[in-house]
Design an enzyme around this catalytic site. Structure first.
Site, PDB file in Angstrom:
ATOM      1  N   ASP A  15       0.731  -1.053  -0.110  1.00 36.90           N
ATOM      2  CA  ASP A  15      -0.098  -0.131  -0.059  1.00 36.90           C
ATOM      3  C   ASP A  15       0.838   1.357   0.055  1.00 36.90           C
ATOM      4  O   ASP A  15       1.843   1.281   0.586  1.00 36.90           O
ATOM      5  CB  ASP A  15      -1.020  -0.063   1.276  1.00 36.90           C
ATOM      6  CG  ASP A  15      -2.172   0.991   1.346  1.00 36.90           C
ATOM      7  OD1 ASP A  15      -2.366   1.668   0.128  1.00 36.90           O
ATOM      8  OD2 ASP A  15      -2.539   1.354   2.175  1.00 36.90           O
ATOM      9  N   GLY A  16       0.379   2.368  -0.665  1.00 33.96           N
ATOM     10  CA  GLY A  16       1.118   3.531  -0.606  1.00 33.96           C
ATOM     11  C   GLY A  16       1.602   3.988  -1.873  1.00 33.96           C
ATOM     12  O   GLY A  16       2.340   5.110  -2.041  1.00 33.96           O
ATOM     13  N   ARG A  19       0.327   7.441  -2.971  1.00 33.99           N
ATOM     14  CA  ARG A  19       0.510   8.668  -2.077  1.00 33.99           C
ATOM     15  C   ARG A  19       2.344   8.820  -2.570  1.00 33.99           C
ATOM     16  O   ARG A  19       2.545  10.116  -2.526  1.00 33.99           O
ATOM     17  CB  ARG A  19       0.303   8.326  -1.023  1.00 33.99           C
ATOM     18  CG  ARG A  19      -1.031   8.625  -0.289  1.00 33.99           C
ATOM     19  CD  ARG A  19      -1.493   8.098   0.945  1.00 33.99           C
ATOM     20  NE  ARG A  19      -1.505   6.695   0.868  1.00 33.99           N
ATOM     21  CZ  ARG A  19      -1.930   5.779   1.909  1.00 33.99           C
ATOM     22  NH1 ARG A  19      -1.668   6.308   3.265  1.00 33.99           N
ATOM     23  NH2 ARG A  19      -2.057   4.453   1.776  1.00 33.99           N
ATOM     24  N   ASN A  63     -10.339  -2.605  -6.584  1.00 37.88           N
ATOM     25  CA  ASN A  63      -9.324  -1.875  -7.155  1.00 37.88           C
ATOM     26  C   ASN A  63      -9.948  -1.474  -8.637  1.00 37.88           C
ATOM     27  O   ASN A  63      -9.523  -0.652  -9.277  1.00 37.88           O
ATOM     28  CB  ASN A  63      -8.007  -2.268  -7.371  1.00 37.88           C
ATOM     29  CG  ASN A  63      -7.304  -2.391  -6.135  1.00 37.88           C
ATOM     30  OD1 ASN A  63      -6.154  -2.964  -5.988  1.00 37.88           O
ATOM     31  ND2 ASN A  63      -7.540  -1.522  -5.312  1.00 37.88           N
ATOM     32  N   ARG A 182       1.503  -4.391   6.981  1.00 40.64           N
ATOM     33  CA  ARG A 182       0.857  -3.181   6.142  1.00 40.64           C
ATOM     34  C   ARG A 182       1.786  -1.889   6.210  1.00 40.64           C
ATOM     35  O   ARG A 182       1.834  -1.370   7.431  1.00 40.64           O
ATOM     36  CB  ARG A 182      -0.681  -3.086   6.545  1.00 40.64           C
ATOM     37  CG  ARG A 182      -0.990  -2.007   5.529  1.00 40.64           C
ATOM     38  CD  ARG A 182      -2.531  -1.921   5.424  1.00 40.64           C
ATOM     39  NE  ARG A 182      -2.970  -1.144   4.457  1.00 40.64           N
ATOM     40  CZ  ARG A 182      -4.298  -0.966   4.070  1.00 40.64           C
ATOM     41  NH1 ARG A 182      -5.162  -2.046   4.559  1.00 40.64           N
ATOM     42  NH2 ARG A 182      -4.661  -0.148   2.968  1.00 40.64           N
TER      43      ARG A 182
END
Length: 234
Positions: A15-16, A19, A63, A182
């Site tokens: 994740d990320g 960003r 998604n 995570r």
């Protein structure tokens, strides 16, 4: 790194990516590209640190709701990355793809099936990649399969146990899940391995996935080693 205990199977929610790209004023797909590079490195780090199996959450059933250009970019990146996955097969890595891959184009489905078949006998490490995967969808799939067995009189309702359900999950050939990791600062499962994570340990980290390093993995394994797993006992 001195450890008291090393998890056999870790689940990683990658994740990320978006960003990471936004912080650098880059297109979101550049974050996914960098995240894919970290995926390959993480397999090698896991092997070096004694982990036997890792499941990577690459593309969820949710998604598809993202902007079409981002989804298209991820799918095209998958096509490119299949070549890297094939090269890792030579390193005695077994690849398992979990989720409903029928939603992908025929060329991708064919390649994924081929890689699964070609690496089936590799026993150095298991790398499971979750594609179009959702934990609830997985349980629904298992329920449908068991219902069909009851309907055909191959089993009775009373035969359905936790062990039988597990035989109809995507992870049936993997060790039990020990740790869920995570990055990105979020602290939730996001529909990832919800059955398998019942007694897993959790480590949440603020680092964005494209910035994830071997030291971050070592930290997560140290956290795991410091915990006492009771599995409901004393």
């Amino acid at each position: 790194m001195e450890q008291l205990s090393v998890p056999q199977h870790i689940g990683i929610i990658m994740d990320g990516n978006g960003r990471w790209a936004k912080k650098r004023h880059l297109p979101r797909n550049m974050g996914h590209k960098q995240g894919a590079a970290v995926f390959k490195k993480t397999i090698n780090w896991c092997r070096e640190l004694g982990v036997k199996c890792a499941t990577f959450y690459a593309f969820s059933t949710e998604n598809w709701k993202r902007p079409a250009d981002e989804v298209d970019g991820i799918i095209n990146l998958l096509r490119q990355y299949i070549k890297d996955i094939r090269s890792m097969a030579k390193e005695n890595v077994r690849f398992i793809f979990i989720g409903d891959i029928n939603a992908f184009a025929e060329d991708i489905r064919t390649e994924l099936a081929s890689i699964s078949s070609d690496t089936a006998e590799n026993d150095g490490f298991i790398a499971a990649v979750a594609l179009n995967y959702g934990g609830r969808a997985e349980l629904a799939k298992a329920a449908r399969e068991l219902a069909e067995l009851v309907k055909s009189s191959e089993i009775s309702v009373s035969d359905i146990t936790e062990e039988l359900i597990e035989q109809h999950l995507y992870t049936v050939e993997m060790p039990a899940l020990d740790l869920v990791l995570r990055p990105s600062g979020e602290q939730r499962l996001s529909n990832f391995l919800i059955w398998q994570a019942a007694y897993a340990e959790f480590v949440f980290m603020d680092v964005l996935w494209p910035d994830f390093t071997k030291k971050d993995l070592e930290y997560a394994l140290e956290q795991y080693a410091s915990r006492r797993r009771r599995f409901g006992g004393i």
